[in-house]
Scaffold this motif. Structure first.
Motif, PDB file in Angstrom:
ATOM      1  N   THR A  78      41.544 100.335  47.640  1.00  0.00           N
ATOM      2  CA  THR A  78      40.554  99.391  47.463  1.00  0.00           C
ATOM      3  C   THR A  78      39.214  99.844  47.907  1.00  0.00           C
ATOM      4  O   THR A  78      39.017 100.934  48.619  1.00  0.00           O
ATOM      5  CB  THR A  78      41.035  97.922  48.080  1.00  0.00           C
ATOM      6  N   ASN A  79      38.115  98.916  47.864  1.00  0.00           N
ATOM      7  CA  ASN A  79      37.075  99.318  48.222  1.00  0.00           C
ATOM      8  C   ASN A  79      36.084  98.145  48.727  1.00  0.00           C
ATOM      9  O   ASN A  79      34.902  97.825  48.631  1.00  0.00           O
ATOM     10  CB  ASN A  79      35.900  99.863  47.165  1.00  0.00           C
ATOM     11  N   ARG A  80      36.802  97.220  49.623  1.00  0.00           N
ATOM     12  CA  ARG A  80      36.162  96.294  50.357  1.00  0.00           C
ATOM     13  C   ARG A  80      35.257  96.553  51.435  1.00  0.00           C
ATOM     14  O   ARG A  80      34.158  95.901  51.379  1.00  0.00           O
ATOM     15  CB  ARG A  80      37.237  95.442  51.100  1.00  0.00           C
ATOM     16  N   LEU A  81      35.134  97.788  51.676  1.00  0.00           N
ATOM     17  CA  LEU A  81      34.309  98.329  52.832  1.00  0.00           C
ATOM     18  C   LEU A  81      32.714  99.041  52.195  1.00  0.00           C
ATOM     19  O   LEU A  81      32.047  99.280  52.728  1.00  0.00           O
ATOM     20  CB  LEU A  81      34.548  99.246  54.173  1.00  0.00           C
ATOM     21  N   GLY A  82      33.023  98.663  50.800  1.00  0.00           N
ATOM     22  CA  GLY A  82      31.664  99.122  50.131  1.00  0.00           C
ATOM     23  C   GLY A  82      31.376 100.737  50.312  1.00  0.00           C
ATOM     24  O   GLY A  82      29.902 100.929  50.063  1.00  0.00           O
TER      25      GLY A  82
ATOM     26  N   LEU B  81      38.167  87.035  56.784  1.00  0.00           N
ATOM     27  CA  LEU B  81      39.529  87.377  56.592  1.00  0.00           C
ATOM     28  C   LEU B  81      40.061  88.215  57.968  1.00  0.00           C
ATOM     29  O   LEU B  81      39.315  88.604  58.860  1.00  0.00           O
ATOM     30  CB  LEU B  81      39.566  88.521  55.322  1.00  0.00           C
ATOM     31  N   LEU B  82      41.499  88.386  57.628  1.00  0.00           N
ATOM     32  CA  LEU B  82      42.064  89.189  58.971  1.00  0.00           C
ATOM     33  C   LEU B  82      41.992  90.838  58.712  1.00  0.00           C
ATOM     34  O   LEU B  82      41.892  91.246  57.586  1.00  0.00           O
ATOM     35  CB  LEU B  82      43.700  88.811  59.015  1.00  0.00           C
ATOM     36  N   GLY B  83      42.294  91.358  59.588  1.00  0.00           N
ATOM     37  CA  GLY B  83      42.224  92.963  59.626  1.00  0.00           C
ATOM     38  C   GLY B  83      42.987  93.615  58.433  1.00  0.00           C
ATOM     39  O   GLY B  83      42.300  94.567  57.674  1.00  0.00           O
ATOM     40  N   SER B  84      44.063  92.920  58.141  1.00  0.00           N
ATOM     41  CA  SER B  84      44.819  93.663  57.158  1.00  0.00           C
ATOM     42  C   SER B  84      44.378  93.383  55.676  1.00  0.00           C
ATOM     43  O   SER B  84      44.867  93.996  54.952  1.00  0.00           O
ATOM     44  CB  SER B  84      46.087  93.095  57.348  1.00  0.00           C
ATOM     45  N   GLN B  85      43.630  92.317  55.606  1.00  0.00           N
ATOM     46  CA  GLN B  85      43.049  92.049  54.468  1.00  0.00           C
ATOM     47  C   GLN B  85      41.703  92.670  53.911  1.00  0.00           C
ATOM     48  O   GLN B  85      41.434  92.487  52.730  1.00  0.00           O
ATOM     49  CB  GLN B  85      42.844  90.279  54.149  1.00  0.00           C
ATOM     50  N   VAL B  86      41.404  93.365  55.010  1.00  0.00           N
ATOM     51  CA  VAL B  86      40.112  93.701  55.124  1.00  0.00           C
ATOM     52  C   VAL B  86      39.929  95.483  54.760  1.00  0.00           C
ATOM     53  O   VAL B  86      39.239  95.847  53.786  1.00  0.00           O
ATOM     54  CB  VAL B  86      39.029  93.545  56.115  1.00  0.00           C
ATOM     55  N   HIS B  87      40.820  95.905  55.501  1.00  0.00           N
ATOM     56  CA  HIS B  87      40.615  97.659  55.423  1.00  0.00           C
ATOM     57  C   HIS B  87      41.223  98.066  54.208  1.00  0.00           C
ATOM     58  O   HIS B  87      42.190  97.698  53.787  1.00  0.00           O
ATOM     59  CB  HIS B  87      40.907  98.056  57.064  1.00  0.00           C
ATOM     60  N   ASP B  88      40.594  99.279  53.845  1.00  0.00           N
ATOM     61  CA  ASP B  88      40.863 100.107  52.461  1.00  0.00           C
ATOM     62  C   ASP B  88      41.926 100.895  52.992  1.00  0.00           C
ATOM     63  O   ASP B  88      41.524 101.826  53.823  1.00  0.00           O
ATOM     64  CB  ASP B  88      39.671 100.521  51.780  1.00  0.00           C
ATOM     65  N   GLU B  89      43.138 100.803  52.240  1.00  0.00           N
ATOM     66  CA  GLU B  89      44.301 101.899  52.697  1.00  0.00           C
ATOM     67  C   GLU B  89      43.935 103.428  52.242  1.00  0.00           C
ATOM     68  O   GLU B  89      43.398 103.343  51.085  1.00  0.00           O
ATOM     69  CB  GLU B  89      45.643 101.220  52.269  1.00  0.00           C
TER      70      GLU B  89
END
Ligand code: EPS
Length: 390
Positions: free
Chosen positions: A290-294, A269-277
């Motif tokens: 969000t919690n994509r980085l677990g 994925l691209l950075g903007s789709q990965v990092h949690d705001e």
């Protein structure tokens, strides 16, 4: 905290010594037996699990239901020992007895530690390797994890291991509203999967593998909630808690991969789709959308739920023969076995839960102290207040 385990799969017992548990933690054998029982369950287990009824015996570090701060010693007996006393005894043997030792293993099983361990430790009987490399050892890792979970629970940290995939059968997303619900649903499933429909499909996949004399692997996930911000550290490689968790999970027998949050998917994925705001509210303080980085940033917990996944390969002990070579005769043969689990993924979810609990509890005590529960509690309350007002 640290722990050491000892014991062979068909020896008299498994042992774990845990050091660094604070004093005044309520702890009973039942607290541990609960998790030992969970590990023994699961669709696809073999006959050995019908022989064993794992129960712990606490012989040190606990008095009148509470820890004293001294090392804790836990023992789990192998019921199968009665069939193995002559083969696995510690006493030296006479030459005559030596030639009579049964179940000597000279035929390495592909995918096991047998051959490499025998070459490394120069054993002509590979039983000296496989007895210790067996996943039976995970019994006492779960016992250590149960103690870790008692500590975490005292501070509102809840943790649950469950099965996401078995073979190609997968449950889509983690659709549960609380960890209590996740626990209830996974405990009700024979494959420890929260989706009842997918559970049935997983059981069929296990049946099919078993009928073909094969084994089947899968992916497990561990979720922990209530984890405070700032466990672990960004300042040094061996203090990064995600890395320590990865080691704990990867060291579980048959595990070949570990992910934190979306893990490998992040690379696609691209950075903007990965990092949690980052978001903020007065009552909750800082959080993430969000919690994509677990639950991890910079090797530290960020206050979001911790999400860890582990991939387990199919168990290499197969009824279906695989080619191998006898270490004495150097003859090619087809390796096959007498008894095995066709799938141990549901049990591995409990072991993975224990591994993550252990690392979280260790990091927790490193941050908040480890002498007595009362002092730790004061320190934690003080910290929570500071985090809220940051
Ligand atoms: C194992 C082989 C089987 C499993 C065992 C792990 O045992 P046995 O050789 O006695 O049939 O049942 O798992 C356990 C005993 C357990 O408690 O999980 C192996 O080779 O890893």
């Amino acid at each position: 905290m640290r722990f050491l385990t000892a014991g062979e799969s068909h020896g008299p017992e498994l042992t774990v010594i845990i050091e660094g548990v604070p004093s005044q933690l309520p702890l009973t054998e039942e607290d541990i037996n609960l998790h030992l029982h969970r590990r023994q369950k699961g669709y696809g287990r073999g006959r050995r699990m019908q022989i064993e009824t794992d129960r712990v015996r606490i012989t040190a570090g606990v008095r009148h239901g509470k820890t004293t701060g001294a090392p804790i010693a836990l023992h789990v007996e192998n019921k199968d020992w009665k069939h193995w006393e002559k083969i696995m005894g510690a006493q030296p043997l006479t030459e005559e007895e030596e030639s009579e030792v049964k179940r000597k293993i000279t035929r390495p099983r592909p995918g096991h530690a047998d051959l490499t361990g025998a070459i490394k430790y120069r054993h002509r009987d590979m039983r000296n390797v496989l007895e210790r490399s067996s996943a039976r050892e995970t019994t006492v890792r779960v016992a250590a994890g149960a103690v870790a979970q008692k500590i975490l629970k005292e501070f509102g940290i809840d943790i649950c291991g469950h099965v996401l995939e078995i073979g190609v059968i997968r449950s889509e997303g983690t659709a549960f509203s609380s960890i209590a619900e996740l626990k209830a649903r996974t405990e009700a499933s024979e494959v420890r999967c929260f989706d009842p429909e997918v559970s049935e499909k997983m059981k069929l996949a296990i049946d099919e593998a078993k009928e073909n004399g094969d084994s089947i692997g899968g992916i497990v996930e561990v979720v922990a909630t209530g984890v405070p911000v700032g466990l672990g550290s960004h300042v040094h490689y061996d203090r990064k808690l995600d890395a320590r968790i990865a080691q704990g999970v990867m060291s579980i027998n048959a595990f070949k991969g570990v992910e934190i949050g979306i893990g490998f998917e992040a690379a696609r994925l691209l950075g903007s789709q990965v990092h949690d705001e980052i978001i903020y509210s007065e009552e909750a303080g800082f959080s993430r959308k969000t919690n994509r980085l677990g639950g991890f940033e910079g090797g530290m917990t960020n206050g979001m739920p911790v999400v860890v996944r582990g991939a387990m390969k199919p168990i290499p002990t197969l009824y279906k023969p695989l080619q191998s070579v006898d270490i004495e005769t150097k003859e090619v043969f087809s390796a096959s076995i007498e008894r095995s689990d066709s799938c141990a993924v549901p049990a591995a979810a409990v072991v993975c839960e224990a591994a993550v609990a252990w690392e979280l509890a260790s990091a927790f005590l490193e941050k908040f102290g480890s002498d007595t529960m009362e002092d730790i509690r004061q320190h934690v309350e003080n910290y929570h207040e500071k985090v809220r007002r940051f």
